[in-house]
Enzyme design. Structure first.
Site, PDB file in Angstrom:
ATOM      1  N   HIS A   1       0.815  -1.202   0.000  1.00 56.56           N
ATOM      2  CA  HIS A   1       0.000   0.000   0.000  1.00 56.56           C
ATOM      3  C   HIS A   1       0.858   1.265   0.000  1.00 56.56           C
ATOM      4  CE1 HIS A   1      -2.203   3.232   2.048  1.00 56.56           C
ATOM      5  NE2 HIS A   1      -3.140   2.864   1.202  1.00 56.56           N
TER       6      HIS A   1
ATOM      7  N   CYS B   1      33.358   3.386 -25.627  1.00 51.96           N
ATOM      8  CA  CYS B   1      32.549   3.329 -24.401  1.00 51.96           C
ATOM      9  C   CYS B   1      33.293   3.893 -23.196  1.00 51.96           C
ATOM     10  CB  CYS B   1      32.073   1.904 -24.137  1.00 51.96           C
ATOM     11  SG  CYS B   1      33.422   0.730 -23.942  1.00 51.96           S
TER      12      CYS B   1
HETATM   13  C1  PEP Z   1      37.836   2.238 -20.604  1.00 52.42           C
HETATM   14  O1  PEP Z   1      38.923   1.819 -20.258  1.00 52.42           O
HETATM   15  O2  PEP Z   1      37.650   3.288 -21.250  1.00 52.42           O
HETATM   16  C2  PEP Z   1      36.632   1.498 -20.241  1.00 52.42           C
HETATM   17  C3  PEP Z   1      35.452   1.823 -20.728  1.00 52.42           C
HETATM   18  O3  PEP Z   1      36.770   0.479 -19.345  1.00 52.42           O
HETATM   19  P1  PEP Z   1      36.968   0.661 -17.777  1.00 52.42           P
HETATM   20  O4  PEP Z   1      36.744   2.096 -17.436  1.00 52.42           O
HETATM   21  O5  PEP Z   1      36.012  -0.255 -17.140  1.00 52.42           O
HETATM   22  O6  PEP Z   1      38.377   0.218 -17.568  1.00 52.42           O
END
Ligand code: PEP
Ligand code: MG
Length: 784
Positions: free
Chosen positions: A414, A743
Site C-alpha cells: 500500500h 565506451c
Molecule cells: C575504458 O577503459 O575506457 C573502459 C570503458 O573500461 P573501464 O573504465 O572499465 O576500464
C-alpha cells in the site's frame, strides 16, 4: 425475475448489474478459464437483488428517514446514522424468492466442487461512487463460508457494508445519493490459499512502467497481506517477448522475507501467524508456477487490451493456481515519460537504514514515527512519515509527507502504491526504520541510487535535472548507454538510445551477486568467519548455481530492458584490489603493487587462478542468450593484451559453449591498450567489433595513472596522441568491415570528442545515462 447470475452468464458490460469484481470474474470465467489458468466458478447476487431486498423489507423508506438529517461535519451524527443504516439491513431477513435463488446457486457449486466446498462471499461495488484504490478492501469479504445459514448471513453482511462510516462520508461529500447506490455480492468457490500462497501479478513493471515484463509477487497464506503491504513478498519477472517466442524461463527473482502469513482463525475470521523459517527462506512459487501465472497474465492483458493488475491464489487442497481478480492497471501504465526528473545526491550524512526504493526521487525533512493512525504526533506538511506499514486510512498523512519509510512491505504494498501515485519517494521494507530512525530528527530519503533506497541522517545536498526524453530524430551514429546497474535498467530504457554499449559485468557482480565467484565456490577457504557465514547464508549449498543464477538475472534484466536492441555485456574486468572487496574476495585475490597493469581482464580468464570463475561468467551468459532467449546480448572481452591471449580466451569460451558465430553470437573486444590499435588488422580477424576504452587507452598511451590525483593534470583524453590512436583504431575497423564503437568516459564529458568521433565516422558512441541526451543532440548537430 432472477436475482442471481452465474459467472458464465456475466461479462465486463454487466458492471451496473453485478459490480466491477463480479463482472471481471465473469469475463475471465468465460474467456480465460481453462485456457491458461483456472478461474473459480461462482455467481453474483445482482444489484436488483439488493434493491429487491430493500423494497421487500421496507428498509428503503426507513433509510430515507435515517439519512434525512445527515450532517457530515459532525462525526458523531454521521457515525450514528451509518450505524443505524447497517443495523436496519442486518436485522431484516432476505425475501424468500431471493433466498431460494441464492441457495440454488450454492447447490450448483456443491455439485461442481463437492459437498464441502468452502465459499468466498464478497461485495462488488456497482457504481463509480467509490474511488477504487483508497476504498479497496473497505467492503467486507467473508471467507470459508459453509452451510446455507452462514451463506445467507454473509450476503446480508455484505449488503450492510455499503453503509460503512467512510463510504457514507465519501458519498455525502461527493454528492452521491445514499439511497440510489446499490451493491452486488459475489459468491464463489474459495481458493484455499490459506493452505498455500497468493499474490498479485502485473503485466508491466510497476516501478518504471516498463511494458515488456510480467511482474509477479507472492507470499504464503491469504492474499490480503500482499495487497495491504503487511509482508515483503517474493518477486519475479518474466520477459514477454521471449516468452512469446517460445522460451520458458524466469528473468529474475527476489526472495521476500514473508514474515507472516494469513490463515483462517478459530475465534476470528482470519489471523496472521509467523511464517515458519524454512518456508520464509524459499520462494513460495516454483519457476514453472511463475511461468504459468505469467502466461495467464499475458492472455488476460491481450483479452482486455491494456495493462492489468491480477490477483492470483494457489489452492493448498488441489495444488492448482487460480486467478481471482483482474482490473486495469492505471498508475504505472500511464507513466511513459517524455520528461524525467533525475535526482542526484551530491553529499549525505550517515546511512541509517535501507530498503526497496519506490520512485527515483529524493525527499528530506523531519522524521515522524507514527505507530498507529489514531495517534496524534503533530505530523505536519513536509515531514517524513516513518511507520511499520501503512493502510488506506493513512493517506491523509501520506498526502502531506515529503517521503515515506516503512519497515514492512514490498514494491506493491500500500505505501508503495500510494507513494507512487502521490509522486513522493518511499523506502519500504527496511525491517528496522522505527527503531533506527530517531523521532524528530532530520533525515534524507533517497530513491535516486537504484533499486535500493537509503535513509541518511540530516539534510543531504541533492539536485534535480529535468531530462526531456522525446527526440524527433535519431542520428546515423548509434548513441548507446553505459549501464551496469540492473536495478535502473527498466527505467533507463525510456531514455532515447540505440541499446547498451557497455554493461560492465563487475558492476553486476557487485550489485547483484555480491559474492566473489571463487568464494561462492569455495566458502571453506574464506578466513574471516563473519564473511564466511554471510557467503554461506547467501549462496546456500550450491555456490555455482547461486552465482550463475544471480549473474544471469542481472545481465538478463539489462538485456530485457533494451531488447531487441543490442546490449554489449563485457566479461569481468575487476582489478585485483577491487575484486578483493566482494564478499569473501580477499582470500582469492593477490595483493599487487600495480593492479591497473596487473591480473585483470582477459589475462584472468584462461589462467588457472580464475578459470573456475570464468566458467561461471560464461554459463550465465549462455543462460541469458539460450534459455531466456535474449540473443541481443553481445559478449565483449576487456583488456586483451596479446593476440595469443585472445586466441586462448576465445578457445576457452568455445569449450564453455560460447563459440563466436554460434546462435548468432557476436564477440567484441575493448580497444584500450596500444597493442590493440597497433595490431588492429590482426584483432579484426578475431572479433566482430572493437569498442574503444578511452580511459585505459589514455592511461596507456600517455603513461599516466588514471587513478592518480597527482598526475591528473596530464590525464587528458583530448591529447593529440590519444586522438591519433582513436583515428587509427576507427580507420582499422573500417578497413575490415568491423564494428567500431567507444565506451570510455570521454564523449560523456567532452562535446568536442563527440564531434571528433562523428567526423571519424565511428559506428557507435556509448555514454552515461545522465549525458545521453546532450550527446545525442551534439551528434545530430555534427551530422548536419
Ligand atoms: C575504458 O577503459 O575506457 C573502459 C570503458 O573500461 P573501464 O573504465 O572499465 O576500464
Ligand atoms: Mg578499460
Amino acid at each position: 425475475m432472477s436475482y442471481i447470475r452465474t459467472f458464465g452468464e456475466v461479462g465486463i458490460a454487466d458492471v451496473p448489474l453485478v459490480g466491477g469484481k463480479n463482472a471481471s470474474l465473469g469475463e475471465m470465467y468465460r474467456h480465460i478459464h481453462d485456457r491458461d489458468i483456472r478461474v473459480p466458478n461462482g455467481f453474483a447476487v445482482t444489484a436488483d437483488g439488493y434493491r429487491h431486498f430493500l423494497r421487500a423489507s421496507g428498509i428503503d423508506t426507513a433509510l430515507a428517514t435515517v439519512f434525512a438529517d445527515l450532517d457530515i461535519d459532525d462525526r458523531e451524527n454521521l457515525a450514528e446514522r451509518a450505524d443505524r443504516a447497517r443495523k436496519l439491513l442486518l436485522g431484516a431477513s432476505l425475501p424468500e424468492d431471493l433466498t431460494e435463488e441464492i441457495l440454488a446457486g450454492y447447490r450448483a457449486l456443491r455439485q461442481e466442487y463437492g459437498d464441502d466446498v468452502a465459499l468466498a462471499v464478497r461485495s462488488s461495488a456497482t457504481a463509480e461512487d467509490l474511488p477504487d484504490a483508497s476504498f479497496a478492501g473497505q467492503h467486507e469479504t467473508y471467507l470459508h463460508v459453509q452451510g446455507e445459514e452462514a451463506l445467507l448471513d454473509a450476503v446480508r453482511r455484505c449488503f450492510a457494508s455499503i453503509f460503512t462510516d467512510r463510504a457514507v462520508d465519501y458519498r455525502a461529500r461527493h454528492g452521491y445519493d445514499q439511497l440510489s447506490v446499490a451493491l452486488s455480492v459475489g459468491v464463489m468457490k474459495m481458493v484455499r490459499s490459506d493452505l498455500a500462497c497468493s499474490g498479485v501479478s502485473f503485466t508491466l513493471d510497476t516501478e518504471s512502467g516498463f511494458r515488456d515484463v510480467v511482474f509477479v509477487t507472492g507470499s504464503y497464506g491469504l492474499g490480503e497481506n500482499v495487497v495491504q503491504g503487511l509482508v515483503e513478498p517474493d518477486e519475479f519477472y518474466v520477459h514477454k517477448p521471449t516468452y512469446a517466442a517460445g522460451h520458458r524461463a524466469v528473468l529474475s527473482r527476489r526472495l521476500g522475507s514473508k514474515a507472516v502469513r494469513m490463515v483462517l482463525g478459530e475465534s476470528e475470521p482470519v489471523r496472521n501467524e509467523p511464517t515458519p523459517p524454512a518456508e520464509r527462506d524459499r520462494f513460495c512459487l516454483t519457476d514453472e508456477e511463475v511461468l504459468e501465472l505469467a502466461g495467464a497474465a499475458m492472455t488476460i492483458e491481450r483479452h482486455y487490451g491494456k495493462p492489468m493488475d491480477i490477483e492470483w491464489a494457489k489452492d493448498g487442497t488441489d495444488g492448482l493456481l487460480y486467478v481471482v481478480q483482474a482490473r486495469p492497471e492505471t498508475v504505472a501504465a500511464t507513466r511513459r515519460p517524455t520528461v524525467t526528473t533525475r535526482y542526484v545526491v551530491d553529499a549525505h550524512g550517515d546511512l541509517i537504514t535501507s530498503g526497496r526504493a519506490v520512485g527515483a526521487k529524493v525527499g528530506a525533512g523531519r522524521a515522524r514515527i507514527v505507530r498507529s493512525m489514531g495517534e496524534d504526533v503533530g505530523f505536519t506538511s513536509g515531514d517524513v512519515l516513518v511507520a511499520s506499514s501503512t493502510s488506506p486510512d493513512w493517506e491523509p498523512l501520506m498526502k502531506i509527507a515529503s517521503a515515506v519509510v516503512t519497515e514492512h512491505g514490498g514494491r506493491t504494498c500500500h505505501a508503495a502504491i500510494v507513494a507512487r501515485e502521490l509522486g513522493i519517494p518511499a523506502v519500504v521494507g527496511t525491517g528496522d526504520a522505527t527503531s533506527t530512525i530517531i523521532d524528530g530528527e532530520e533525515v534524507t530519503v533517497s530513491c535516486a541510487e537504484g533499486d535500493e533506497g537509503h535513509v541518511y541522517r540530516g539534510l543531504a545536498d541533492f539536485h534535480a535535472n529535468d531530462v526531456a526524453t522525446a527526440l524527433t530524430s535519431r542520428p546515423r551514429t548509434h548513441v548507446m548507454l553505459n549501464l551496469g546497474n540492473p536495478g535502473i535498467a527498466f527505467e533507463s530504457s525510456f531514455l532515447p538510445n540505440d541499446g547498451v554499449g557497455l554493461a560492465r559485468m563487475e558492476f553486476i557482480l557487485a550489485e547483484h551477486v555480491r559474492v566473489h565467484p571463487l568464494a561462492a565456490l569455495h566458502p571453506d577457504r574464506i578466513t574471516d568467519p563473519s564473511q564466511r557465514a554471510e557467503v554461506e547464508r547467501l549462496v546456500g549449498d550450491d555456490g555455482a548455481a547461486y552465482v550463475v543464477e544471480k549473474l544471469a538475472e542481472g545481465i538478463g534484466s539489462i538485456a530485457a530492458a533494451f531488447h531487441p536492441k543490442p546490449v554489449v555485456v563485457r566479461l569481468s574486468d575487476f582489478k585485483t584490489n577491487e575484486y578483493a572487496t566482494l564478499l569473501g574476495g580477499a582470500d582469492f585475490e593477490p595483493a599487487e603493487a600495480n593492479p591497473m597493469l596487473g591480473f585483470r581482464g582477459a589475462a584472468r580468464y584462461a589462467h588457472p587462478a580464475y578459470t573456475e570463475g570464468f566458467a561461471l561468467e560464461c554459463a550465465a551468459l549462455r543462460r541469458v542468450r539460450e534459455e531466456i532467449g535474449l540473443e541481443n546480448v553481445i559478449v565483449m572481452l576487456p583488456f586483451v593484451r596479446r593476440l595469443d591471449e585472445a586466441d586462448r580466451v576465445l578457445a576457452r569460451m568455445a569449450e564453455l559453449g560460447l563459440r563466436r558465430g554460434d546462435h548468432g553470437l557476436k564477440v567484441y573486444a575493448m580497444c584500450e591498450i596500444p597493442s590493440n590499435v597497433i595490431l588492429v588488422d590482426e584483432f579484426a580477424e578475431r572479433f566482430d567489433g572493437f569498442s574503444i576504452g578511452s580511459n585505459d587507452l589514455t592511461q596507456l598511451t600517455l603513461g599516466v595513472d588514471r587513478d592518480s590525483e597527482l598526475v591528473a593534470f596530464d590525464y587528458d583524453e583530448r591529447d593529440l596522441a590519444v586522438q591519433r590512436m582513436i583515428t587509427l583504431a576507427v580507420e582499422g575497423c573500417r578497413r575490415h568491415g568491423m564494428h567500431s564503437g567507444i565506451c570510455g568516459q570521454a564523449p560523456s564529458d567532452h562535446p568536442e570528442v563527440v564531434r571528433f568521433l562523428v567526423g571519424l565516422g565511428i559506428d557507435a558512441i556509448s555514454v552515461t545515462p545522465d549525458s545521453i541526451l546532450a550527446v545525442t543532440q551534439t551528434v545530430l548537430a555534427a551530422e548536419g
